[in-house]
Design an enzyme around this catalytic site. Structure first.
Site, PDB file in Angstrom:
ATOM      1  N   ASN A  13       0.882  -1.166   0.000  1.00 23.81           N
ATOM      2  CA  ASN A  13       0.000   0.000   0.000  1.00 23.81           C
ATOM      3  C   ASN A  13       0.914   1.207   0.000  1.00 23.81           C
ATOM      4  O   ASN A  13       1.503   1.545   1.026  1.00 23.81           O
ATOM      5  CB  ASN A  13      -0.904  -0.007   1.246  1.00 23.81           C
ATOM      6  CG  ASN A  13      -1.703   1.288   1.374  1.00 23.81           C
ATOM      7  OD1 ASN A  13      -1.740   2.095   0.449  1.00 23.81           O
ATOM      8  ND2 ASN A  13      -2.330   1.484   2.532  1.00 23.81           N
ATOM      9  N   TRP A  14       1.035   1.815  -1.163  1.00 23.46           N
ATOM     10  CA  TRP A  14       2.004   2.915  -1.312  1.00 23.46           C
ATOM     11  C   TRP A  14       1.534   4.196  -0.639  1.00 23.46           C
ATOM     12  O   TRP A  14       2.303   5.137  -0.503  1.00 23.46           O
ATOM     13  CB  TRP A  14       2.250   3.181  -2.790  1.00 23.46           C
ATOM     14  CG  TRP A  14       3.040   2.103  -3.499  1.00 23.46           C
ATOM     15  CD1 TRP A  14       3.372   0.854  -3.018  1.00 23.46           C
ATOM     16  CD2 TRP A  14       3.595   2.187  -4.821  1.00 23.46           C
ATOM     17  NE1 TRP A  14       4.098   0.162  -3.966  1.00 23.46           N
ATOM     18  CE2 TRP A  14       4.245   0.960  -5.081  1.00 23.46           C
ATOM     19  CE3 TRP A  14       3.597   3.169  -5.804  1.00 23.46           C
ATOM     20  CZ2 TRP A  14       4.907   0.700  -6.289  1.00 23.46           C
ATOM     21  CZ3 TRP A  14       4.244   2.912  -7.004  1.00 23.46           C
ATOM     22  CH2 TRP A  14       4.897   1.688  -7.240  1.00 23.46           C
ATOM     23  N   LYS A  15       0.248   4.275  -0.295  1.00 29.71           N
ATOM     24  CA  LYS A  15      -0.320   5.485   0.316  1.00 29.71           C
ATOM     25  C   LYS A  15      -0.082   6.691  -0.616  1.00 29.71           C
ATOM     26  O   LYS A  15      -0.138   6.532  -1.825  1.00 29.71           O
ATOM     27  CB  LYS A  15       0.215   5.677   1.728  1.00 29.71           C
ATOM     28  CG  LYS A  15       0.043   4.389   2.553  1.00 29.71           C
ATOM     29  CD  LYS A  15       0.279   4.540   4.011  1.00 29.71           C
ATOM     30  CE  LYS A  15       0.035   3.202   4.712  1.00 29.71           C
ATOM     31  NZ  LYS A  15       0.137   3.276   6.148  1.00 29.71           N
ATOM     32  N   HIS A  98      -9.315   1.461   4.715  1.00 28.48           N
ATOM     33  CA  HIS A  98      -8.039   1.655   5.404  1.00 28.48           C
ATOM     34  C   HIS A  98      -8.228   2.627   6.565  1.00 28.48           C
ATOM     35  O   HIS A  98      -8.999   3.586   6.460  1.00 28.48           O
ATOM     36  CB  HIS A  98      -6.970   2.176   4.431  1.00 28.48           C
ATOM     37  CG  HIS A  98      -5.608   2.117   5.035  1.00 28.48           C
ATOM     38  ND1 HIS A  98      -5.146   3.086   5.903  1.00 28.48           N
ATOM     39  CD2 HIS A  98      -4.641   1.174   4.949  1.00 28.48           C
ATOM     40  CE1 HIS A  98      -3.922   2.741   6.312  1.00 28.48           C
ATOM     41  NE2 HIS A  98      -3.601   1.585   5.740  1.00 28.48           N
ATOM     42  N   GLU A 100      -6.546   4.990   7.590  1.00 27.03           N
ATOM     43  CA  GLU A 100      -6.286   6.406   7.271  1.00 27.03           C
ATOM     44  C   GLU A 100      -7.491   7.035   6.571  1.00 27.03           C
ATOM     45  O   GLU A 100      -7.765   8.223   6.760  1.00 27.03           O
ATOM     46  CB  GLU A 100      -5.004   6.517   6.433  1.00 27.03           C
ATOM     47  CG  GLU A 100      -3.771   6.278   7.308  1.00 27.03           C
ATOM     48  CD  GLU A 100      -2.599   5.614   6.607  1.00 27.03           C
ATOM     49  OE1 GLU A 100      -2.531   5.639   5.372  1.00 27.03           O
ATOM     50  OE2 GLU A 100      -1.745   5.045   7.324  1.00 27.03           O
ATOM     51  N   GLU A 170      -5.370  -4.626  10.514  1.00 27.51           N
ATOM     52  CA  GLU A 170      -4.337  -3.614  10.718  1.00 27.51           C
ATOM     53  C   GLU A 170      -4.616  -2.856  12.016  1.00 27.51           C
ATOM     54  O   GLU A 170      -5.425  -1.905  12.018  1.00 27.51           O
ATOM     55  CB  GLU A 170      -4.329  -2.622   9.556  1.00 27.51           C
ATOM     56  CG  GLU A 170      -3.996  -3.254   8.230  1.00 27.51           C
ATOM     57  CD  GLU A 170      -3.343  -2.253   7.273  1.00 27.51           C
ATOM     58  OE1 GLU A 170      -2.227  -2.536   6.850  1.00 27.51           O
ATOM     59  OE2 GLU A 170      -3.918  -1.201   7.020  1.00 27.51           O
ATOM     60  N   GLY A 176       2.681   2.469  10.679  1.00 30.04           N
ATOM     61  CA  GLY A 176       3.647   3.547  10.499  1.00 30.04           C
ATOM     62  C   GLY A 176       4.363   3.953  11.772  1.00 30.04           C
ATOM     63  O   GLY A 176       5.004   5.001  11.822  1.00 30.04           O
ATOM     64  N   SER A 216       3.507  -1.996  10.233  1.00 28.28           N
ATOM     65  CA  SER A 216       4.954  -2.090  10.456  1.00 28.28           C
ATOM     66  C   SER A 216       5.520  -3.478  10.160  1.00 28.28           C
ATOM     67  O   SER A 216       6.467  -3.923  10.814  1.00 28.28           O
ATOM     68  CB  SER A 216       5.322  -1.648  11.876  1.00 28.28           C
ATOM     69  OG  SER A 216       4.946  -0.290  12.085  1.00 28.28           O
ATOM     70  N   GLY A 237       2.994  -1.093   4.178  1.00 25.40           N
ATOM     71  CA  GLY A 237       3.107   0.328   3.874  1.00 25.40           C
ATOM     72  C   GLY A 237       4.544   0.688   3.544  1.00 25.40           C
ATOM     73  O   GLY A 237       5.035   0.452   2.444  1.00 25.40           O
ATOM     74  N   GLY A 238       5.244   1.239   4.527  1.00 26.61           N
ATOM     75  CA  GLY A 238       6.594   1.764   4.324  1.00 26.61           C
ATOM     76  C   GLY A 238       7.539   0.817   3.601  1.00 26.61           C
ATOM     77  O   GLY A 238       8.252   1.224   2.665  1.00 26.61           O
TER      78      GLY A 238
END
Ligand code: 13P
Length: 256
Positions: A13-15, A98, A100, A170, A176, A216, A237-238
């Site tokens: 998930n590149w956000k 998600h 966010e 999640e 993150g 994470s 993510g990251g």
């Protein structure tokens, strides 16, 4: 429950990261590293990167997804993108719910259900995100909350359609933050979700359901998380922005 009946799915998930040119570069770097993956590999990218991403991954084993979709096919919804538009482009996956989106953009269990329903109607595979805030975990309501989020999101989804649904657990406190859920915590909640699927549908549906962990997950902790009996993949993510790290996670899923 027999984990071998399920194929793991590792999804990035590149956000809100990467321009089209950067997306092409990143996918070109990832593709050779994951070409022998024994799991499904997905990159969910910003809307503006979708066309480039589809072209860059043509002929590879990387599938492309969006990070959200609207439930109406078209209309006066400034700034939104419909599931119909995604399907017309050849996009195969979409994330709904998600945290966010829920936290910053007002998504609710009801709108997550509508987005999920629309995406399934258009033939997309949906990664539905659920998860608790830290206060909710401390209050001891994680299982109830995640069960409720799952039940509402799946309202009106048939057993046959479940083959195109992935649930991503999640925990919001792990996203993150570098603070990963322990493998036991991740597995415990993924097992709760599997139990919900069994209650809503049946044992066969529960056994086939792909349930990811996200929060994470990285090259170092992936193997332990993915070895858990109820964890069938990861939403990353990251680490999905770093080719070597993402490939390491894919490798861990292949072994696990
Ligand atoms: P991080 O892997 O950066 O914690 O993000 C997880 C996530 O939100 C994936 O959807």
């Amino acid at each position: 429950m027999n984990k071998a009946v399920r194929k793991a799915v590792i999804a990035g998930n590149w956000k809100m990261n990467k321009t089209p040119a950067e997306a092409k570069e990143l996918l070109n770097a990832i593709a050779p590293l994951v070409k022998d993956a024994g799991c499904d590999v997905v990159a969910c990218v910003p809307y503006v990167d979708l066309q480039t991403a589809l072209e860059a991954t043509a002929g590879t084993n990387i599938k492309i997804g969006a990070e959200n979709c609207h439930w109406e096919p078209s209309g006066a919804f400034t700034g939104e993108i419909s599931a119909d538009m995604l399907a017309a482009m050849g996009v195969e996956y979409v994330i709904t719910g998600h945290s966010e989106r829920r936290t910053y953009f007002g998504d609710t269990d009801v709108t997550v259900q509508k987005r999920t329903r629309a995406a399934l109607d258009k033939g997309l595979t949906v990664i539905v995100c659920v998860g608790e805030y830290l206060e909710q975990r401390e209050q001891g309501i994680t299982a109830e909350l995640v069960a409720m989020q799952t039940k509402i999101a799946l309202q009106g989804v048939s057993k046959e359609e479940l083959a195109r649904v992935i649930i991503a657990y999640e925990p919001v406190w792990a996203i993150g933050t570098g603070r990963t859920a322990t493998a036991e915590q991740a597995n415990e909640v993924c097992a709760v979700i599997r139990g919900v699927i069994k209650d809503l549908y049946d044992a066969e549906a529960a056994e086939k359901m792909v349930i990811q962990y996200g929060g994470s997950m990285n090259a170092k902790n992936a193997a332990e998380l993915l070895a858990q009996p109820d964890v069938d993949g990861g939403l990353i993510g990251g680490a999905s922005l770093k080719p070597a790290d993402f490939a390491e996670i894919v490798k861990a899923a292949t072994v696990g």
